[in-house]
Design an enzyme around this catalytic site. Structure first.
Site, PDB file in Angstrom:
ATOM      1  N   HIS A 258       1.094  -1.111  -0.009  1.00  0.00           N
ATOM      2  CA  HIS A 258       0.129   0.143   0.032  1.00  0.00           C
ATOM      3  C   HIS A 258       0.730   1.101   0.059  1.00  0.00           C
ATOM      4  O   HIS A 258       1.966   1.468   0.795  1.00  0.00           O
ATOM      5  CB  HIS A 258      -0.969  -0.116   1.152  1.00  0.00           C
ATOM      6  CG  HIS A 258      -0.595   0.107   2.493  1.00  0.00           C
ATOM      7  ND1 HIS A 258      -0.251   1.433   3.090  1.00  0.00           N
ATOM      8  CD2 HIS A 258      -0.424  -0.714   3.537  1.00  0.00           C
ATOM      9  CE1 HIS A 258       0.117   1.195   4.137  1.00  0.00           C
ATOM     10  NE2 HIS A 258      -0.018   0.086   4.599  1.00  0.00           N
ATOM     11  N   ASP A 270       6.017   1.064   8.163  1.00  0.00           N
ATOM     12  CA  ASP A 270       4.568   0.836   7.611  1.00  0.00           C
ATOM     13  C   ASP A 270       4.095   1.797   6.655  1.00  0.00           C
ATOM     14  O   ASP A 270       3.772   3.127   7.082  1.00  0.00           O
ATOM     15  CB  ASP A 270       3.751   1.010   9.164  1.00  0.00           C
ATOM     16  CG  ASP A 270       2.301   0.746   8.844  1.00  0.00           C
ATOM     17  OD1 ASP A 270       1.955   0.382   7.453  1.00  0.00           O
ATOM     18  OD2 ASP A 270       1.564   1.052   9.516  1.00  0.00           O
ATOM     19  N   GLU A 302      -5.262   2.217   2.902  1.00  0.00           N
ATOM     20  CA  GLU A 302      -5.081   0.959   3.578  1.00  0.00           C
ATOM     21  C   GLU A 302      -5.416   1.376   5.217  1.00  0.00           C
ATOM     22  O   GLU A 302      -5.868   0.681   5.844  1.00  0.00           O
ATOM     23  CB  GLU A 302      -3.836   0.105   3.601  1.00  0.00           C
ATOM     24  CG  GLU A 302      -3.798  -1.236   4.058  1.00  0.00           C
ATOM     25  CD  GLU A 302      -3.007  -1.185   5.565  1.00  0.00           C
ATOM     26  OE1 GLU A 302      -3.057  -2.438   6.001  1.00  0.00           O
ATOM     27  OE2 GLU A 302      -2.946  -0.179   6.147  1.00  0.00           O
ATOM     28  N   GLU A 303      -4.682   2.464   5.492  1.00  0.00           N
ATOM     29  CA  GLU A 303      -4.575   2.784   6.931  1.00  0.00           C
ATOM     30  C   GLU A 303      -5.880   3.150   7.342  1.00  0.00           C
ATOM     31  O   GLU A 303      -6.255   3.533   8.610  1.00  0.00           O
ATOM     32  CB  GLU A 303      -3.471   3.851   7.112  1.00  0.00           C
ATOM     33  CG  GLU A 303      -2.199   3.442   6.591  1.00  0.00           C
ATOM     34  CD  GLU A 303      -1.518   2.397   7.769  1.00  0.00           C
ATOM     35  OE1 GLU A 303      -2.093   2.001   8.635  1.00  0.00           O
ATOM     36  OE2 GLU A 303      -0.412   2.292   7.729  1.00  0.00           O
ATOM     37  N   ASP A 331       3.776  -5.712   3.413  1.00  0.00           N
ATOM     38  CA  ASP A 331       3.301  -4.404   4.231  1.00  0.00           C
ATOM     39  C   ASP A 331       4.428  -4.026   4.852  1.00  0.00           C
ATOM     40  O   ASP A 331       5.400  -3.481   4.305  1.00  0.00           O
ATOM     41  CB  ASP A 331       2.399  -4.744   5.261  1.00  0.00           C
ATOM     42  CG  ASP A 331       1.368  -3.536   5.091  1.00  0.00           C
ATOM     43  OD1 ASP A 331       2.116  -2.461   5.259  1.00  0.00           O
ATOM     44  OD2 ASP A 331      -0.020  -3.652   5.395  1.00  0.00           O
ATOM     45  N   HIS A 430       3.343   3.444  13.645  1.00  0.00           N
ATOM     46  CA  HIS A 430       2.260   4.392  13.685  1.00  0.00           C
ATOM     47  C   HIS A 430       2.927   5.817  14.335  1.00  0.00           C
ATOM     48  O   HIS A 430       1.866   6.555  14.885  1.00  0.00           O
ATOM     49  CB  HIS A 430       1.111   4.082  14.046  1.00  0.00           C
ATOM     50  CG  HIS A 430       0.318   3.274  13.058  1.00  0.00           C
ATOM     51  ND1 HIS A 430      -0.900   2.939  13.169  1.00  0.00           N
ATOM     52  CD2 HIS A 430       0.683   2.808  12.042  1.00  0.00           C
ATOM     53  CE1 HIS A 430      -1.454   2.137  12.136  1.00  0.00           C
ATOM     54  NE2 HIS A 430      -0.216   2.065  11.361  1.00  0.00           N
TER      55      HIS A 430
HETATM   56  C1  LIG Z   1      -2.827   0.156   9.732  1.00  0.00           C
HETATM   57  C2  LIG Z   1      -1.584  -0.696   9.592  1.00  0.00           C
HETATM   58  O1  LIG Z   1      -1.039  -1.032  10.760  1.00  0.00           O
HETATM   59  N1  LIG Z   1      -1.425  -1.108   8.164  1.00  0.00           N
HETATM   60  C3  LIG Z   1      -0.490  -2.644   8.043  1.00  0.00           C
HETATM   61  C4  LIG Z   1       1.063  -2.325   8.248  1.00  0.00           C
HETATM   62  O2  LIG Z   1       1.690  -3.348   8.175  1.00  0.00           O
HETATM   63  C5  LIG Z   1       1.300  -4.307   8.832  1.00  0.00           C
HETATM   64  C6  LIG Z   1       2.176  -5.586   8.865  1.00  0.00           C
HETATM   65  O3  LIG Z   1       1.972  -6.217   7.624  1.00  0.00           O
HETATM   66  C7  LIG Z   1      -0.315  -4.677   8.904  1.00  0.00           C
HETATM   67  O4  LIG Z   1      -0.512  -5.551   9.647  1.00  0.00           O
HETATM   68  C8  LIG Z   1      -0.993  -3.386   8.932  1.00  0.00           C
HETATM   69  O5  LIG Z   1      -2.340  -3.719   8.767  1.00  0.00           O
END
Ligand SMILES: CC(=O)N[C@H]1CO[C@H](CO)[C@@H](O)[C@@H]1O
Ligand SMILES: *[C@@H]1O[C@H](CO)[C@@H](O)[C@H](O)[C@H]1NC(C)=O
Ligand SMILES: *[C@@H]1O[C@H](CO)[C@@H](O)[C@H](O)[C@H]1NC(C)=O
Ligand SMILES: *[C@@H]1O[C@H](CO)[C@@H](O)[C@H](O)[C@H]1NC(C)=O
Ligand SMILES: *[C@@H]1O[C@H](CO)[C@@H](O)[C@H](O)[C@H]1NC(C)=O
Ligand SMILES: *[C@@H]1O[C@H](CO)[C@@H](O)[C@H](O)[C@H]1NC(C)=O
Ligand SMILES: *[C@@H]1O[C@H](CO)[C@@H](O)[C@H](O)[C@H]1NC(C)=O
Length: 494
Positions: A258, A270, A302-303, A331, A430
């Site tokens: 993403h 991330d 995605e977020e 990811d 995050h």
């Molecule tokens: C919202 C979030 O954390 N996005 C993804 C970032 O990557 C991790 C690990 O693959 C995912 O679990 C998360 O959903």
């Protein structure tokens, strides 16, 4: 590098058919080994730094959807791959999204710090505060006889969008959601209910401390009048879809990541790491011929609830779905305190499986870590937490690997991977520290090699997967999603 040619006009006539054959470094039919050999840590680092620049050059210092940083990321990926017009068909898909802009909330006559929740519409509401007990995830949490009012609900346990829809049904004019952990809700991406229409009431977010204070006041029998107005805006964001012109388009290996970050930071692990692994592999793949079509996608949103991937799958016809033999999603690929985690596609560890082919994808990654990288690995729940979720639910085989997010590394994992036990895989998850300096490049190169391995393997052949079977797989995906919604990892995300 393209060879310089003296007679451009003469070569132009034949360039279409022969384009891939005239690269200096052209290496024939792809193989796991040859594609892996093109992956260099230095190149990944340059791309991570590029993303970080996009984030830091953006007024909001992130790459969240709707930001300059995200737009720049999307442009960077499309521009990079548009340099290979004979190799890739590059397209973008418009994804309509709603993002929060501002919220003004006056409580007992005082203006308070509040944040607009992206999925809710612009609008105003006023009324007395109604405290919703428990977490507002059950219909029974809501009053039967409310006539208007601003409902106060804690974040947690189910998607915020579900709470707001339930509140509206119970008669709320507006909703205030308070955080369930310390701090306010600025920059949180509270999630809408996937697939539902945007039929919410105005919603704003406030801090845990303030929310608890209000609960006490209302429960003490005091009427608390609230006046609120929120602004959100509709934006058009973009998924990027890129497919090889060569290869059998009826049998596609689909590789995705993403392109957006959360609000709090640049989002380089991330999930910039996954998206840059993909970009580097897509660039390197142009040196090779493939037998099956290879499709790369970078999802938006995605977020804020897998919006881009959800939108994409929703708009795929049954015929298009059946062309995707396997979706691999990547990811966080460079967590500082990493573990090598493979999605448990065969359900052996977590009892959740996906469409036939998901178990085989897990086995392929296991083979890579055991035999090629010679590294330890663990499994993670195949729960739909990232962009492969909508594919899983649609009955498309899926797989992937990750390096760990906010969960804590165990002693056993410390013995397997080093790093630090008792600490999160990514302490910057995050946060604003999720930048190019805090990546684990050793882990990232192994993970990217794993992606290269699987991409090359399936670009050559799907013989290791069960034959296409489009029926009866959706149920399993749905069961997995249902179970996922009760899982600990899900509860942390909403
Ligand atoms: C919202 C979030 O954390 N996005 C993804 C970032 O990557 C991790 C690990 O693959 C995912 O679990 C998360 O959903
Ligand atoms: C390129 O992709 C777009 C969008 O998926 C599609 O409409 C178009 O037919 C494709 N073109 C080629 C040459 O495959
Ligand atoms: C609403 O219902 C609750 C219990 O269901 C009751 O205690 C309360 O008095 C009712 N309020 C009004 C205004 O009818
Ligand atoms: C909130 O107040 C500010 C300053 O008065 C104003 O600019 C903004 O438009 C208001 N937002 C909403 C949603 O009413
Ligand atoms: C696995 O899940 C299925 C259905 O969801 C259930 O019937 C079965 O008991 C579970 N097995 C284990 C070992 O938990
Ligand atoms: C794999 O884990 C074991 C402990 O379970 C450890 O002894 C070994 O060194 C690890 N191997 C590698 C390659 O890290
Ligand atoms: C497709 O899958 C279903 C359920 O898994 C199975 O019953 C059916 O026999 C399969 N069909 C083919 C053609 O393999």
């Amino acid at each position: 590098m393209w060879k310089s040619v003296v007679n451009l006009a003469a070569i132009a006539a034949t360039i279409d058919a022969a384009a891939v054959d005239i690269r200096d470094d052209y290496q024939g039919l792809v193989s796991s080994e040859s594609l892996r050999s093109t992956i260099k840590a230095e190149a990944l680092k340059v791309r991570a730094q590029q993303l970080e620049r996009f984030a830091y050059d953006s007024p909001t210092k992130n790459r969240v959807i709707g930001s300059e940083g995200h737009e720049a990321t999307v442009k960077y990926i499309t521009d990079t791959l548009s340099q290979y017009p004979d190799y890739y068909n590059v397209s973008t898909q418009e994804v309509p999204l709603n993002v929060g802009v501002s919220a003004n909330v006056t409580i007992l006559g005082d203006a308070t710090d509040a944040y607009a929740v992206g999925f809710a519409p612009s609008g105003s509401a006023s009324g007395n505060l109604v405290v919703i007990p428990n977490l507002g995830c059950e219909e029974s949490d809501f009053p039967k006889n409310a006539t208007g009012g601003i409902f106060l609900i804690s974040r947690g346990s189910c998607v915020s969008g579900e709470k707001v829809l339930a509140a509206k049904k119970a008669g709320a004019e507006g909703v205030l959601i308070y955080n369930n952990i310390e701090g306010n809700l600025e920059g949180y991406s509270l999630q809408r209910v996937p697939e539902s229409d945007d039929d919410y009431v105005p919603t704003a977010g406030i801090s845990l401390g303030y929310g608890k204070g209000l609960v006490a006041v209302v429960n003490g029998g005091i009427q608390v009048p609230v006046v609120m107005s929120t602004t959100s805006k509709d934006i058009i964001s973009h998924n990027i879809n890129v497919q090889t012109i060569q290869g059998d388009p009826e049998n596609v290996i689909h590789v995705s990541g993403h392109s957006d970050s959360v609000t709090q930071g640049p989002g380089i692990n991330d999930n910039g790491s996954g998206s840059m692994s993909l970009l580097e592999i897509a660039v390197q793949l142009t040196k090779f011929k493939v037998k099956n079509a290879v499709r790369f996608s970078w999802w938006t949103g995605e977020e804020i609830g897998l919006m881009g991937a959800e939108y994409y799958v929703k708009h795929l016809s049954a015929a298009e779905k059946s062309k995707i033999r396997l979706l691999l999603d990547f990811d966080m690929m460079a967590s500082p305190n990493y573990a090598f985690q493979i999605y448990d596609g065969d359900g052996s560890a977590y009892n959740l499986t996906g469409a036939p082919g998901s178990a085989e994808a897990e086995a392929e990654f296991t083979h890579f870590f055991d035999e090629i990288a010679k590294q330890n690995h663990t499994e993670i729940e195949f729960d739909g937490r990232s962009d492969y979720g909508p594919f899983l639910e649609a009955g498309i085989a899926a797989g992937g690997i990750a390096c760990g997010a906010e969960a804590i590394k165990t002693q056993e994992e410390f013995e397997m991977f080093g790093g630090a036990a008792g600490l999160a895989y990514d302490v910057n998850y995050h946060e604003d520290g999720d930048n190019a300096n805090n990546l684990n490049y050793d882990a990232w190169i192994v993970m990217t090699q794993a992606i290269a391995h699987s991409t090359a393997t399936y670009a050559l052949s799907f013989d290791s997967l069960p034959p296409k079977n489009t029926t009866a797989t959706r149920k399993r995906g749905q069961a997995a999603m249902f179970q996922y919604k009760q899982s600990a990892s899900y509860l942390k995300m909403i």
